[in-house]
Write a protein that holds these residues in place. Structure first.
Motif, PDB file in Angstrom:
ATOM      1  N   ARG A 164      -9.736 -27.195 -65.616  1.00 46.25           N
ATOM      2  CA  ARG A 164     -10.024 -27.637 -64.237  1.00 46.25           C
ATOM      3  C   ARG A 164      -9.115 -28.804 -63.889  1.00 46.25           C
ATOM      4  O   ARG A 164      -9.108 -29.824 -64.584  1.00 46.25           O
TER       5      ARG A 164
ATOM      6  N   GLU B 235      -8.171 -31.483 -60.893  1.00 49.03           N
ATOM      7  CA  GLU B 235      -8.678 -32.058 -59.644  1.00 49.03           C
ATOM      8  C   GLU B 235      -7.508 -32.437 -58.749  1.00 49.03           C
ATOM      9  O   GLU B 235      -7.249 -33.598 -58.441  1.00 49.03           O
TER      10      GLU B 235
ATOM     11  N   LYS C  24      -9.345 -32.337 -65.767  1.00 48.03           N
ATOM     12  CA  LYS C  24     -10.702 -32.846 -65.931  1.00 48.03           C
ATOM     13  C   LYS C  24     -11.240 -32.409 -67.290  1.00 48.03           C
ATOM     14  O   LYS C  24     -11.522 -31.227 -67.525  1.00 48.03           O
TER      15      LYS C  24
ATOM     16  N   GLU D  88     -19.539 -26.261 -58.876  1.00 58.29           N
ATOM     17  CA  GLU D  88     -19.548 -27.720 -58.851  1.00 58.29           C
ATOM     18  C   GLU D  88     -18.522 -28.296 -57.877  1.00 58.29           C
ATOM     19  O   GLU D  88     -18.626 -29.458 -57.490  1.00 58.29           O
ATOM     20  N   HIS D  89     -17.527 -27.490 -57.497  1.00 59.46           N
ATOM     21  CA  HIS D  89     -16.439 -27.999 -56.652  1.00 59.46           C
ATOM     22  C   HIS D  89     -16.723 -27.708 -55.181  1.00 59.46           C
ATOM     23  O   HIS D  89     -16.827 -26.561 -54.770  1.00 59.46           O
TER      24      HIS D  89
ATOM     25  N   PRO E  52     -19.806 -25.123 -51.940  1.00 62.80           N
ATOM     26  CA  PRO E  52     -19.069 -24.774 -53.159  1.00 62.80           C
ATOM     27  C   PRO E  52     -17.928 -23.797 -52.861  1.00 62.80           C
ATOM     28  O   PRO E  52     -18.032 -22.968 -51.952  1.00 62.80           O
TER      29      PRO E  52
ATOM     30  N   TYR F  71      -7.948 -25.065 -59.550  1.00 62.19           N
ATOM     31  CA  TYR F  71      -7.482 -26.212 -58.779  1.00 62.19           C
ATOM     32  C   TYR F  71      -8.397 -26.444 -57.582  1.00 62.19           C
ATOM     33  O   TYR F  71      -9.340 -25.681 -57.345  1.00 62.19           O
ATOM     34  N   ASP F  72      -8.078 -27.481 -56.812  1.00 65.86           N
ATOM     35  CA  ASP F  72      -8.890 -27.777 -55.627  1.00 65.86           C
ATOM     36  C   ASP F  72      -8.775 -26.689 -54.561  1.00 65.86           C
ATOM     37  O   ASP F  72      -9.652 -26.576 -53.700  1.00 65.86           O
TER      38      ASP F  72
END
Length: 464
Positions: free
Chosen positions: A230, A232, A244, A271-272, A283, A315-316
């Motif tokens: 992951r 960020e 992360k 979680e994102h 999410p 990724y984001d």
């Protein structure tokens, strides 16, 4: 060959199986040309099975469809079709089946066709290949492409010195698999018929370990797990500082590896939080079938001869799945949605035999991903071939025009900045985002918020 007696429920299970990429029915009244066609088609694909002695569902129902041969000798023409009438001869196994306690039902002939490194032709020199539930004739360049693909040897057939018949036979996953396998079989007989052990040395193959070992990474000499990282950030080439924690490592037999990997990825995505066009946070969501298909494809089509793990990077603004190995055979980015070639045909074929097979829609994998992303109003997947890997990228970017997204956001908020707009639209460049703002400004729809510096610039709807 001896006749094997099976129970009525096993016969019904065979009869009720749907015709598929790996399975077909043929009448005992068929001729050699029919058997040649289906056998050639399966051998020129990933292998499979067909049964001779079961009538089409249009002719009868239930056990009334089981109309085979009076004696084994009556099926000699099946052998002849596979050995003498097909060139080169097809690798196959035959098993004669009779229903226990039902003397009124004749003998059926179950034929298992193995994958082959050769291009096979019928006696009329026709080349067929199995596609879904059809045996399609190939011509011209399609035959040339098949020939090229057949030249690729798969590492899944490699024999493992430290993984013998006794160890494979005791695997819990193999016992689970055989619980639903029809007709029922002992572990040794199944492994031998499916070429998952070397018949002389009794050693297991890479495919047997990938499919049934509790921890394939401890058996196969090459790395074969999945790593999930992951980051960020939305950077294309992220710095390590954005990683992360420690990337998770997922292991297990193919079926469990797919399930566990999918569960880990979904948990991270849950979680994102990402901003929606209306300004709300929710999410990061991808179509479930899209995520599943790219993970399934990575596991079953990767090159197991390359000592590397599948890498999933979250990724984001996107998910990237990197599978070891370039595209196999004649497959390219241009024809990958139309043509098919399995680098690991044994893994593909046997994984498809589970009751709830992860690859049950064989041949529809990437088509499913593209269609699911389109239905979810997300951008089409990106496909990339690197030096020694194949990468699928799912961007969490709306399919709508960026101008529409900006206006929708401003319909719920007094202003929008370049940074927020880029997060919503998936546009990476500040200058490219500015061009969207300028287009809306020139159309008289938005204006700069007065009194702001160049570093705090924002836009609002005209008249607000």
């Amino acid at each position: 060959m001896e006749v094997r007696y099976i129970k009525e429920n096993e016969a019904l299970a065979l009869i009720n199986k749907d015709e598929s990429h790996f399975w077909d029915f043929k009448s005992a009244r068929s001729d050699g040309k029919v058997v040649q066609k289906i056998a050639v088609a399966l051998a020129n694909a990933e292998g499979g099975e067909f049964i001779v002695g079961v009538e089409d569902v249009k002719e009868a129902t239930g056990l009334a469809r089981w109309k085979g041969f009076v004696a084994q000798e009556d099926a000699n023409w099946v052998h002849t079709s596979l050995v003498k009438d097909v060139s080169p001869p097809i690798p196959y196994d035959i098993e004669f089946l009779k229903v226990e306690g039902r003397e009124d039902l004749r003998i059926a002939c179950l034929v298992s066709i193995q994958k082959s490194p050769d291009v096979h032709k019928t006696s009329s020199q026709a080349v067929f290949q199995r596609r879904g539930a059809q045996s399609l004739e190939l011509k011209g360049t399609a035959i040339a492409d098949l020939t090229l693909s057949k030249g690729a040897k798969s590492y899944e057939d490699q024999v493992l010195d430290d993984y013998d018949l006794d160890e494979v036979s005791e695997e819990d996953e193999l016992a689970f698999f055989l619980e639903s396998y029809t007709p029922s079989s002992t572990p040794e007989k199944f492994l031998s018929r499916q070429r998952l052990i070397d018949r002389k040395t009794k050693k297991g193959t890479v495919a047997s370990a990938i499919l049934f070992a509790a921890e394939p990474a401890a058996v196969v000499p090459k790395r074969c797990s999945v790593k999930i990282a992951r980051y960020e950030t939305a950077e294309r080439i992220p710095q390590r500082k954005y990683l992360k924690g420690t990337p998770a490592t997922v292991d297990g037999c193919a079926r469990e590896l797919i399930d566990r990997t999918l569960g880990e990825v979904r948990a991270i995505l849950q979680e994102h939080m990402v901003m929606q066009p209306d300004g709300s946070l929710s999410p990061m969501r991808y179509p479930p079938e899209a995520l599943k298909e790219i993970i399934v494809n990575a596991v079953i089509h990767r090159d197991y001869n390359i000592s590397d793990d599948i890498l999933i990077s979250i990724y984001d603004n996107r998910v990237e799945v990197r599978s070891p190995g370039r595209l196999p055979g004649h497959i390219t980015r241009d024809n990958i949605l139309e043509d098919r070639f399995a680098r690991n045909p044994t893994i593909v074929r046997l994984l498809n035999k589970y009751p709830d097979a992860p690859n049950k829609d064989i041949g529809e994998g990437l088509d499913t991903v593209f269609n699911a992303m389109k239905a979810a109003r997300l951008k089409a997947p990106q496909l990339r071939v690197d030096d020694n890997s194949f990468v699928v990228i799912l961007e969490h970017a709306p399919l709508a025009r960026p101008e529409e997204i900006v206006l929708e956001y401003l319909g719920n908020h007094p202003e929008i900045t370049n940074r927020v707009a880029r997060a919503l639209t998936g546009i990476e460049s500040e200058n490219a985002m500015k061009k969207v703002f300028y287009k809306l400004r020139d159309g008289g729809q938005i204006e700069l918020v007065p009194g702001r510096t160049v570093y705090s610039a924002a836009w609002r709807l005209v008249g607000e």
